[in-house]
Design an enzyme around this catalytic site. Structure first.
Site, mmCIF file in Angstrom:
data_model
loop_
_atom_site.group_PDB
_atom_site.id
_atom_site.type_symbol
_atom_site.label_atom_id
_atom_site.label_comp_id
_atom_site.label_asym_id
_atom_site.label_seq_id
_atom_site.Cartn_x
_atom_site.Cartn_y
_atom_site.Cartn_z
ATOM 1 N N HIS A 169 -4.264 -9.776 10.293
ATOM 2 C CA HIS A 169 -5.107 -9.152 11.328
ATOM 3 C C HIS A 169 -6.391 -9.950 11.590
ATOM 4 C CE1 HIS A 169 -2.391 -5.837 10.835
ATOM 5 N NE2 HIS A 169 -2.850 -5.519 9.647
ATOM 6 N N LYS B 72 0.818 -1.219 0.000
ATOM 7 C CA LYS B 72 0.000 0.000 0.000
ATOM 8 C C LYS B 72 0.851 1.267 0.000
ATOM 9 C CE LYS B 72 -2.187 -1.013 3.837
ATOM 10 N NZ LYS B 72 -1.669 -2.370 4.089
ATOM 11 N N ASN C 228 -3.061 6.321 6.038
ATOM 12 C CA ASN C 228 -2.216 5.437 6.835
ATOM 13 C C ASN C 228 -0.744 5.695 6.556
ATOM 14 O OD1 ASN C 228 -2.368 3.335 8.782
ATOM 15 N ND2 ASN C 228 -1.758 1.830 7.261
#
Length: 279
Positions: A202, A132, A155
């Site tokens: 996650h 990302k 982010n």
């Protein structure tokens, strides 16, 4: 490059609980307080740093509760949470039972864009398990080379709240979004978005691979121009198929091989565009 309609909220006197101090909670609390909301910040920790942060906010008239991030404050009408707080925390279970909505910092930034009279810049959103940050930095460089005022945000780099409420008027924003951020961003509608790849990650936070993928897929909801997916990772194309997008929005695949229709690919070391996406 157009932008979606800006939603407005009357914050005056609205009871808002901000969950978590730190890089997202403190700017959120300040922004909401400045708009007339009655803000209470709750935080699990009660260490020296938290107490110093709390003192700064309390000097502004913001209520802070340290060491108690589990109890829903009375009269709460909205929770704005730090992205890392898990959905099964008692605070959020109590909110669900009371019918109180929960937003993340990304959702708040989306709702506040254009609030200070600036043009609401469209968002080009990127998510995925890996790559990302590199992709968003490359995207911002491409946009800058095209002469557009932009920044790599979310982010990465500048926070979204700072970007939408700061003095700079951007033409477009290159936005990196994590699965945590997307989980708490129900009304986000990007100009265009990409899911680079999907791999188990996650899962303790999301509960399952299916839930993790669904949160990643939120980035495609309401896209107006393009949903970009990875031809080598069919799960990303599945997310495009499941998304509810604006009429005319295109599905664009990318591949390191020769591209098919509506794809970008590579032939003999040359980037080949078979998507032919107009501006």
């Amino acid at each position: 490059m157009g932008s979606q309609e800006v939603s407005t909220v009357d914050w005056q006197g609205k009871h808002v609980t901000v969950a978590g101090l730190g890089v997202s909670g403190i700017p959120a609390a300040r922004a909401l307080h400045e708009r007339g909301a009655l803000v209470t910040v709750v935080n699990d920790g009660d260490d020296e740093r938290a107490r110093a942060q709390a003192a700064e906010l309390e000097a502004l008239g913001i209520t802070v509760r340290l060491g108690d991030g589990a109890t829903l404050p009375p009269s709460t009408e909205l929770i704005v949470t730090a992205p890392g707080w898990q959905p099964d925390k008692p605070l959020f279970l109590a909110a669900a039972e009371a019918g109180v909505p929960v937003w993340g910092d990304v959702e708040l930034a989306w709702r506040l864009r254009g609030d200070n009279g600036k043009k609401a810049a469209p968002w080009l959103a990127v998510t995925g398990t890996n790559g990302k940050t590199t992709t968003v930095r490359m995207l911002a460089s491409i946009l800058e080379a095209a002469g557009l005022r932009t920044a790599a945000v979310g982010n990465i780099g500048v926070s979204l709240l700072d970007a939408v409420l700061g003095d700079t008027e951007y033409d477009v924003l290159a936005v990196e979004l994590s699965s945590y951020q997307l989980h708490w961003a129900p009304s986000l509608r990007a100009h265009s978005a990409a899911v680079l790849n999907l791999a188990p990650d996650h899962l303790d936070w999301h509960g399952s691979m299916q839930a993790y993928a669904a949160d990643k897929g939120r980035v495609y909801e309401g896209n107006t121009v393009a949903c970009v997916y990875n031809v080598a990772d069919p799960a990303t194309e599945d997310l495009v198929r499941e998304a509810d997008v604006e009429e005319g929005c295109r599905a664009i695949g990318f591949t390191l091989g020769a591209p098919g229709p509506s794809q970008l690919g590579v032939v003999d070391g040359i980037l080949v565009d078979h998507a032919e996406l107009g501006g």
